[in-house]
Write a protein that holds these residues in place. Sequence first.
Motif, PDB file in Angstrom:
ATOM      1  N   GLY A 132       0.810  -1.218   0.000  1.00  0.00           N
ATOM      2  CA  GLY A 132       0.000   0.000   0.000  1.00  0.00           C
ATOM      3  C   GLY A 132       0.840   1.264   0.000  1.00  0.00           C
ATOM      4  N   PHE A 133       1.943   1.268   0.761  1.00  0.00           N
ATOM      5  CA  PHE A 133       2.826   2.436   0.786  1.00  0.00           C
ATOM      6  C   PHE A 133       3.512   2.636  -0.569  1.00  0.00           C
ATOM      7  CE2 PHE A 133       2.647   1.218   5.308  1.00  0.00           C
ATOM      8  CZ  PHE A 133       2.238   2.421   5.864  1.00  0.00           C
ATOM      9  N   LEU A 134       3.906   1.537  -1.199  1.00  0.00           N
ATOM     10  CA  LEU A 134       4.523   1.642  -2.525  1.00  0.00           C
ATOM     11  C   LEU A 134       3.528   2.218  -3.536  1.00  0.00           C
ATOM     12  CD1 LEU A 134       6.468  -1.755  -2.729  1.00  0.00           C
ATOM     13  CD2 LEU A 134       7.410   0.522  -2.275  1.00  0.00           C
ATOM     14  N   PHE A 135       2.277   1.783  -3.441  1.00  0.00           N
ATOM     15  CA  PHE A 135       1.249   2.287  -4.362  1.00  0.00           C
ATOM     16  C   PHE A 135       1.018   3.779  -4.140  1.00  0.00           C
ATOM     17  CE2 PHE A 135      -3.124   3.031  -5.781  1.00  0.00           C
ATOM     18  CZ  PHE A 135      -3.090   2.447  -7.051  1.00  0.00           C
ATOM     19  N   ALA A 136       1.059   4.181  -2.856  1.00  0.00           N
ATOM     20  CA  ALA A 136       0.886   5.606  -2.550  1.00  0.00           C
ATOM     21  C   ALA A 136       2.023   6.438  -3.125  1.00  0.00           C
ATOM     22  CB  ALA A 136       0.795   5.801  -1.039  1.00  0.00           C
ATOM     23  N   ALA A 137       3.220   5.845  -3.202  1.00  0.00           N
ATOM     24  CA  ALA A 137       4.364   6.568  -3.769  1.00  0.00           C
ATOM     25  C   ALA A 137       4.235   6.729  -5.280  1.00  0.00           C
ATOM     26  CB  ALA A 137       5.660   5.835  -3.429  1.00  0.00           C
ATOM     27  N   GLY A 138       3.497   5.867  -5.917  1.00  0.00           N
ATOM     28  CA  GLY A 138       3.297   5.916  -7.370  1.00  0.00           C
ATOM     29  C   GLY A 138       2.620   4.637  -7.810  1.00  0.00           C
ATOM     30  N   ARG A 139       1.642   4.755  -8.686  1.00  0.00           N
ATOM     31  CA  ARG A 139       0.871   3.570  -9.066  1.00  0.00           C
ATOM     32  C   ARG A 139       1.728   2.487  -9.708  1.00  0.00           C
ATOM     33  NH1 ARG A 139      -4.493   6.469 -11.778  1.00  0.00           N
ATOM     34  NH2 ARG A 139      -5.340   7.327  -9.826  1.00  0.00           N
ATOM     35  N   PHE A 140       2.781   2.865 -10.369  1.00  0.00           N
ATOM     36  CA  PHE A 140       3.624   1.889 -11.049  1.00  0.00           C
ATOM     37  C   PHE A 140       4.681   1.287 -10.112  1.00  0.00           C
ATOM     38  CE2 PHE A 140       6.130   5.696 -11.164  1.00  0.00           C
ATOM     39  CZ  PHE A 140       7.455   5.259 -11.092  1.00  0.00           C
ATOM     40  N   VAL A 141       4.903   1.911  -8.963  1.00  0.00           N
ATOM     41  CA  VAL A 141       6.026   1.520  -8.096  1.00  0.00           C
ATOM     42  C   VAL A 141       5.929   0.079  -7.598  1.00  0.00           C
ATOM     43  CG1 VAL A 141       7.242   2.043  -5.943  1.00  0.00           C
ATOM     44  CG2 VAL A 141       6.502   3.904  -7.440  1.00  0.00           C
ATOM     45  N   PRO A 142       4.755  -0.408  -7.114  1.00  0.00           N
ATOM     46  CA  PRO A 142       4.730  -1.801  -6.642  1.00  0.00           C
ATOM     47  C   PRO A 142       5.087  -2.809  -7.729  1.00  0.00           C
ATOM     48  CG  PRO A 142       2.751  -0.620  -5.959  1.00  0.00           C
ATOM     49  CD  PRO A 142       3.458   0.259  -6.928  1.00  0.00           C
ATOM     50  N   PHE A 143       4.698  -2.530  -8.960  1.00  0.00           N
ATOM     51  CA  PHE A 143       4.954  -3.464 -10.051  1.00  0.00           C
ATOM     52  C   PHE A 143       6.410  -3.400 -10.496  1.00  0.00           C
ATOM     53  CE2 PHE A 143       0.586  -2.019 -10.006  1.00  0.00           C
ATOM     54  CZ  PHE A 143      -0.070  -3.238  -9.838  1.00  0.00           C
ATOM     55  N   LEU A 144       6.993  -2.217 -10.399  1.00  0.00           N
ATOM     56  CA  LEU A 144       8.426  -2.104 -10.666  1.00  0.00           C
ATOM     57  C   LEU A 144       9.218  -2.834  -9.585  1.00  0.00           C
ATOM     58  CD1 LEU A 144      10.737  -0.932 -12.334  1.00  0.00           C
ATOM     59  CD2 LEU A 144      10.600   1.149 -10.925  1.00  0.00           C
ATOM     60  N   ALA A 145       8.794  -2.660  -8.334  1.00  0.00           N
ATOM     61  CA  ALA A 145       9.467  -3.369  -7.236  1.00  0.00           C
ATOM     62  C   ALA A 145       9.330  -4.880  -7.408  1.00  0.00           C
ATOM     63  CB  ALA A 145       8.869  -2.936  -5.891  1.00  0.00           C
ATOM     64  N   ASP A 146       8.164  -5.343  -7.840  1.00  0.00           N
ATOM     65  CA  ASP A 146       7.956  -6.765  -8.080  1.00  0.00           C
ATOM     66  C   ASP A 146       8.886  -7.269  -9.179  1.00  0.00           C
ATOM     67  OD1 ASP A 146       6.724  -9.250  -7.702  1.00  0.00           O
ATOM     68  OD2 ASP A 146       5.297  -8.877  -9.307  1.00  0.00           O
ATOM     69  N   ALA A 147       9.029  -6.488 -10.236  1.00  0.00           N
ATOM     70  CA  ALA A 147       9.933  -6.879 -11.328  1.00  0.00           C
ATOM     71  C   ALA A 147      11.369  -7.005 -10.824  1.00  0.00           C
ATOM     72  CB  ALA A 147       9.858  -5.853 -12.462  1.00  0.00           C
ATOM     73  N   VAL A 148      11.780  -6.079  -9.966  1.00  0.00           N
ATOM     74  CA  VAL A 148      13.144  -6.124  -9.432  1.00  0.00           C
ATOM     75  C   VAL A 148      13.346  -7.373  -8.571  1.00  0.00           C
ATOM     76  CG1 VAL A 148      14.757  -4.983  -7.868  1.00  0.00           C
ATOM     77  CG2 VAL A 148      13.465  -3.629  -9.534  1.00  0.00           C
ATOM     78  N   THR A 149      12.354  -7.697  -7.729  1.00  0.00           N
ATOM     79  CA  THR A 149      12.511  -8.864  -6.856  1.00  0.00           C
ATOM     80  C   THR A 149      12.589 -10.159  -7.676  1.00  0.00           C
ATOM     81  OG1 THR A 149      10.107  -9.092  -6.548  1.00  0.00           O
ATOM     82  CG2 THR A 149      11.310  -7.745  -4.948  1.00  0.00           C
ATOM     83  N   HIS A 150      11.785 -10.264  -8.725  1.00  0.00           N
ATOM     84  CA  HIS A 150      11.837 -11.474  -9.553  1.00  0.00           C
ATOM     85  C   HIS A 150      13.145 -11.536 -10.349  1.00  0.00           C
ATOM     86  CE1 HIS A 150       7.944 -13.048  -8.597  1.00  0.00           C
ATOM     87  NE2 HIS A 150       7.340 -11.928  -8.924  1.00  0.00           N
ATOM     88  N   ALA A 151      13.639 -10.386 -10.756  1.00  0.00           N
ATOM     89  CA  ALA A 151      14.926 -10.370 -11.467  1.00  0.00           C
ATOM     90  C   ALA A 151      16.056 -10.799 -10.536  1.00  0.00           C
ATOM     91  CB  ALA A 151      15.196  -8.971 -12.021  1.00  0.00           C
ATOM     92  N   VAL A 152      16.008 -10.337  -9.293  1.00  0.00           N
ATOM     93  CA  VAL A 152      17.016 -10.753  -8.308  1.00  0.00           C
ATOM     94  C   VAL A 152      16.921 -12.259  -8.064  1.00  0.00           C
ATOM     95  CG1 VAL A 152      17.677 -10.578  -5.867  1.00  0.00           C
ATOM     96  CG2 VAL A 152      17.170  -8.506  -7.186  1.00  0.00           C
ATOM     97  N   SER A 153      15.701 -12.756  -7.933  1.00  0.00           N
ATOM     98  CA  SER A 153      15.512 -14.192  -7.723  1.00  0.00           C
ATOM     99  C   SER A 153      16.025 -14.995  -8.917  1.00  0.00           C
ATOM    100  CB  SER A 153      14.025 -14.488  -7.492  1.00  0.00           C
ATOM    101  OG  SER A 153      13.814 -15.871  -7.323  1.00  0.00           O
ATOM    102  N   PHE A 154      15.745 -14.534 -10.121  1.00  0.00           N
ATOM    103  CA  PHE A 154      16.224 -15.209 -11.336  1.00  0.00           C
ATOM    104  C   PHE A 154      17.752 -15.289 -11.329  1.00  0.00           C
ATOM    105  CE2 PHE A 154      17.924 -14.998 -15.627  1.00  0.00           C
ATOM    106  CZ  PHE A 154      17.248 -16.024 -16.274  1.00  0.00           C
ATOM    107  N   THR A 155      18.387 -14.197 -10.987  1.00  0.00           N
ATOM    108  CA  THR A 155      19.851 -14.163 -10.969  1.00  0.00           C
ATOM    109  C   THR A 155      20.411 -15.138  -9.938  1.00  0.00           C
ATOM    110  OG1 THR A 155      19.802 -11.829 -11.632  1.00  0.00           O
ATOM    111  CG2 THR A 155      21.860 -12.657 -10.704  1.00  0.00           C
ATOM    112  N   ALA A 156      19.806 -15.180  -8.753  1.00  0.00           N
ATOM    113  CA  ALA A 156      20.281 -16.098  -7.711  1.00  0.00           C
ATOM    114  C   ALA A 156      20.113 -17.556  -8.142  1.00  0.00           C
ATOM    115  CB  ALA A 156      19.531 -15.834  -6.407  1.00  0.00           C
ATOM    116  N   LEU A 157      18.974 -17.849  -8.771  1.00  0.00           N
ATOM    117  CA  LEU A 157      18.711 -19.231  -9.180  1.00  0.00           C
ATOM    118  C   LEU A 157      19.654 -19.708 -10.279  1.00  0.00           C
ATOM    119  CD1 LEU A 157      14.794 -19.316  -9.164  1.00  0.00           C
ATOM    120  CD2 LEU A 157      16.349 -20.409  -7.550  1.00  0.00           C
TER     121      LEU A 157
END
Length: 432
Positions: A181-206
């Motif tokens: 909710g706080f990420l969404f308040a910072a910008g509507r696109f922010v939670p989805f950008l953060a999600d993309a970053v977390t999955h990219a980090v996970s992909f790299t680790a795997l």
Amino acid sequence: MTGERRAMAPDDPGVTAGERAGPEQPLSRNRDYRLLWGSQAVSEFGFHATMIAFPLLVLALTGSGAASGLVMGTIAAAQMVAGLPAGVLADRYDRKAIMLVCEAAQTVSAVSLAVAVWTDTATVAHMVAVAAVFGACAALFEPAESASLPALVSDAQLPTAVAMNTARASMGQLSGTATGGFLFAAGRFVPFLADAVTHAVSFTALLFLRLPRRERPTGPAPHPGREVLDGLRWVWRERAIRVTVACAIVLNLFFSAFYIVVVVLAGTRGVPSGEVGVMAAMLGAGGLVGALVAPVWHRRLGPYRAIVAVFWALALLTPVAVLVHDGYLTGVLFALMALFPPTANTAIMTDQLLRTPDGLRGRLTSVLVLACGAAGAAGPALGGLLTEVLPGDGAILVCSAGITAAAVLTTAGPTLRGLPRDRPEEEPPEDS
């Protein structure tokens, strides 16, 4: 599957089964388990942050509750549709590759939606498509990961690994939903950008994960439907697995029904919404603590006693809700009740994985996830129906009666009594 020609095929070339974690190596030093666990801790945070932001985004762009329901329903529907085929894929193909494809697909999908929201070009159709990818990838990833666990850790460490995965899921849900909710308040696109970053980090680790060699079928692949049926037949034919699956279904059904009943009754009694939120938060916190202590309880009790003890603890605690009307005290009750199910889940999942051949573990997991998911979805519907047809605390007592009946059956049933009663071999303290 019998009589089928099989060959040794590496999930990661150059890594042999003898190189996996031995019983002397604690999980804290198990490089590959840490990579898998850590990558998914990051990934699940992003996923749950998105799950909070998704309905907020749909409502902000369309103002339609129906559209919001469509998008969120698509995630659940995709998980259900992909559930059984996911187990077939995890048993036939490279499990590491499946996990990598899932993380890559979620990264690309989240980036596409973040860009669309940022440029004001997002549509409901686009959001539905992204939701379908998220749901399907969640369904595909879990069997591949669960089936890989016995190859990464020793048999004695498997209960701890299963419980730590449960704790990871709880931490991801708590932190992701609190932050989304706080990420969404910072910008509507922010939670989805953060999600993309977390999955990219996970992909790299795997990419650096090493899975030992395992046997995989060679030759022409049977029809997927036949392989799904093979998995269902295995679950049904193996009495111990069939009964423990039934235990997991009953536990999820009545626990989720009880939760909805108590929340609805709290609302009708005028409990402030803030206290209801505290109740939900304490349920999650109790589940997290329960997952952390589950390995200890499992080691001390053994599979049979762990499952029976959990059912009786819930049977004794459920009717207490009739006497407790304060929101904060109900939250304490929720936290106490949530302490126990992770121990039962750990006992059930560990016993099932150890009983099942590697070539069927993906399908076992998909059947269990699908069955428990259906029970978890039916539970709130059952709870809501009970509050409509039964006055006052009657719905709570029905849930209590259901859990008590299940406790009696699990205690007296010959199949569960055939599970080991003695404490498993002790692990080194640092494993947990």
